[in-house]
Design a protein around this motif. Structure first.
Motif, short mmCIF file in Angstrom:
data_model
loop_
_atom_site.label_atom_id
_atom_site.label_comp_id
_atom_site.label_asym_id
_atom_site.label_seq_id
_atom_site.Cartn_x
_atom_site.Cartn_y
_atom_site.Cartn_z
N ASP A 53 4.55 3.49 -15.04
CA ASP A 53 3.76 4.35 -15.90
C ASP A 53 2.32 4.46 -15.41
O ASP A 53 1.73 5.54 -15.37
CB ASP A 53 3.80 3.82 -17.33
CG ASP A 53 3.07 4.74 -18.30
OD1 ASP A 53 3.49 5.90 -18.46
OD2 ASP A 53 2.07 4.28 -18.90
N TYR A 54 1.75 3.31 -15.00
CA TYR A 54 0.37 3.38 -14.53
C TYR A 54 0.27 4.00 -13.15
O TYR A 54 -0.67 4.75 -12.88
CB TYR A 54 -0.29 1.99 -14.52
CG TYR A 54 -1.74 2.11 -14.14
CD1 TYR A 54 -2.67 2.52 -15.07
CD2 TYR A 54 -2.16 1.89 -12.83
CE1 TYR A 54 -4.00 2.70 -14.73
CE2 TYR A 54 -3.48 2.07 -12.47
CZ TYR A 54 -4.40 2.47 -13.42
OH TYR A 54 -5.70 2.67 -13.07
N VAL A 55 1.21 3.70 -12.25
CA VAL A 55 1.17 4.28 -10.91
C VAL A 55 1.23 5.81 -10.99
O VAL A 55 0.50 6.52 -10.27
CB VAL A 55 2.32 3.73 -10.04
CG1 VAL A 55 2.44 4.52 -8.73
CG2 VAL A 55 2.08 2.26 -9.72
N ASN A 56 2.08 6.34 -11.88
CA ASN A 56 2.18 7.79 -12.05
C ASN A 56 0.86 8.38 -12.54
O ASN A 56 0.47 9.48 -12.13
CB ASN A 56 3.30 8.14 -13.03
CG ASN A 56 4.67 7.88 -12.44
OD1 ASN A 56 4.83 7.85 -11.21
ND2 ASN A 56 5.65 7.68 -13.29
N PHE A 103 2.21 6.86 -2.45
CA PHE A 103 2.57 5.69 -3.24
C PHE A 103 4.09 5.52 -3.22
O PHE A 103 4.85 6.50 -3.26
CB PHE A 103 2.10 5.85 -4.70
CG PHE A 103 0.61 5.77 -4.87
CD1 PHE A 103 0.01 4.60 -5.28
CD2 PHE A 103 -0.19 6.88 -4.60
CE1 PHE A 103 -1.36 4.52 -5.44
CE2 PHE A 103 -1.56 6.82 -4.75
CZ PHE A 103 -2.15 5.64 -5.18
N GLU A 104 4.53 4.27 -3.17
CA GLU A 104 5.96 3.97 -3.18
C GLU A 104 6.21 2.76 -4.08
O GLU A 104 5.64 1.69 -3.89
CB GLU A 104 6.46 3.67 -1.77
CG GLU A 104 7.97 3.40 -1.73
CD GLU A 104 8.46 3.10 -0.32
OE1 GLU A 104 9.67 3.16 -0.09
OE2 GLU A 104 7.61 2.77 0.54
N LEU A 105 7.04 2.97 -5.10
CA LEU A 105 7.39 1.90 -6.04
C LEU A 105 8.86 1.56 -5.87
O LEU A 105 9.73 2.43 -6.01
CB LEU A 105 7.11 2.35 -7.48
CG LEU A 105 7.47 1.38 -8.59
CD1 LEU A 105 6.70 0.06 -8.45
CD2 LEU A 105 7.20 1.99 -9.96
N GLY A 155 -3.06 6.93 4.35
CA GLY A 155 -2.49 5.60 4.22
C GLY A 155 -1.39 5.56 3.17
O GLY A 155 -1.02 6.59 2.59
N LYS A 156 -0.89 4.36 2.96
CA LYS A 156 0.23 4.19 2.03
C LYS A 156 0.01 2.94 1.19
O LYS A 156 -0.47 1.91 1.69
CB LYS A 156 1.54 4.06 2.83
CG LYS A 156 2.77 3.85 1.96
CD LYS A 156 4.01 3.74 2.84
CE LYS A 156 5.25 3.45 1.98
NZ LYS A 156 6.48 3.32 2.83
#
Length: 359
Positions: free
Chosen positions: A216-219, A231-233, A267-268
């Protein structure tokens, strides 16, 4: 070890013998008198259990009975303690008085050191108490400022929510994506204000799916970050832990912001969630392809005030560590390489029996 025998008293006049006994009886220190061949003549204030002597033995001129090994050790100790006092007799003989400090004098000599030690301990305790009081006062000031900041933010945030709703109605844009994102930002401000209001208090924890909270926070965060950073989760999507979502979001926010600042250009950033079932632990690894951290700084980066940026107070990771500790967890640099990136690891307990503490 050679043993020393007691010499019989020489033929001396009664007045001199009386003088010798007067000197002996006036001694307040342990002492041994010997002749020039180190044969023991008299002694004083030694261990009575090691010496078997009566004054009558001296008067009669008989041999004295004593423990030779004990006297050997005592005489050796006295020789090391002080130089002997030489007595020149009329007969041409020389007697030597060996002596050492009494127990009372020995205790008096170490008393100043004991006194200084006690004073030192008292000063250390006084400084510790004073420092603790000062830190407590400083903490109360910071807590008060944080709560006041949260209180001051409350009014404009409420106004923004009202203005946003009015804009939706005015422009008939209930489902407009722009207004939706603005609303999310205002809600985020409410969360930030609520975080500050919780400083110094004891927020509650409850079971949450870790992956869902992080996702939820990454989105939310990646929309507000440069498109040059991806971003990769990944990881376990079902494992649960006891969390305070608002505080835990703050942890993830600080780490993601640090990762973005470490990346220069493209970057990633990757977030992986896994579980060690044997140890009942949850691992949250947050990695980036940034500039990396020298190994010498892996511990110091969590200290208040440490920063490698020209602007900043160096409190982000210090607060992060405190908030992870609040969740009874750990945080550390798992790995880092200059020019290739860094991975932070958070460890939480999957079945934590939590005893709440203040943030």
């Amino acid at each position: 070890m050679s043993t020393k025998s007691v010499v019989t008293m020489p033929d001396l006049d009664d007045e001199f013998i009386s003088l010798i006994f007067a000197v002996r009886d006036s001694l307040s220190l342990p002492a041994i008198i010997t002749d020039q061949n180190e044969k023991i003549i008299l002694w004083r204030d030694l261990d009575s259990s090691k010496t078997n002597i009566e004054k009558a033995a001296l008067d009669s001129g008989s041999n004295l009975q004593y423990d030779p090994i004990y006297f050997e050790k005592e005489l050796h100790t006295m020789k090391k303690a002080h130089p002997p006092i030489q007595l020149d007799l009329d007969t041409g003989e020389k007697w030597f008085v060996y002596y050492k400090d009494s127990e009372a004098l020995q205790q008096l000599r170490i008393f100043p050191y004991i006194q200084l030690s006690l004073i030192g301990i008292f000063l250390i305790i006084a400084y510790t108490v004073f420092n603790s009081i000062r830190n407590s006062e400083q903490n109360l000031v910071w807590v008060g400022m944080a709560k006041e900041a949260a209180h001051q933010l409350g009014t404009p945030i409420s106004s923004l929510m009202g203005w946003l709703e009015l804009a939706r109605v005015t422009y008939e844009s209930q489902d407009d994506s722009l207004f939706n994102e603005m609303e999310r930002d205002v809600q985020r401000l409410e969360i930030v204000a609520d975080r500050f209001s919780k400083i110094g208090s004891t927020p509650s924890l409850s079971n949450h799916v870790v992956y869902a909270v992080v996702e939820d926070y990454v989105n939310y965060f990646k929309i507000r970050t440069s498109k040059r950073i991806t971003f990769e989760l990944t990881g376990d999507q079902h494992v649960e832990a006891k969390l305070n979502v608002q505080v835990f979001d703050w942890i993830i926010e600080n780490l993601l912001k640090n990762a973005v600042n470490a990346i220069e250009g493209e970057g990633k950033i990757g977030v992986n969630i896994s579980e060690n079932i044997a140890k009942e632990e949850i691992f949250i690894d947050i990695s980036d392809t940034g500039k990396g951290i020298p190994r010498s700084n892996w511990e110091t980066i969590f200290q208040p005030g440490f920063t490698t940026r020209k602007r900043g107070w160096g409190l982000g990771l210090s607060l992060t560590k405190r908030m992870v500790y609040y969740h009874r967890g750990q945080i550390f640099v798992k790995e880092s390489e200059i020019g290739k990136g860094t991975t932070f690891r958070i460890i939480l307990k999957s079945n934590l029996r939590y005893e709440p503490t203040q943030i």
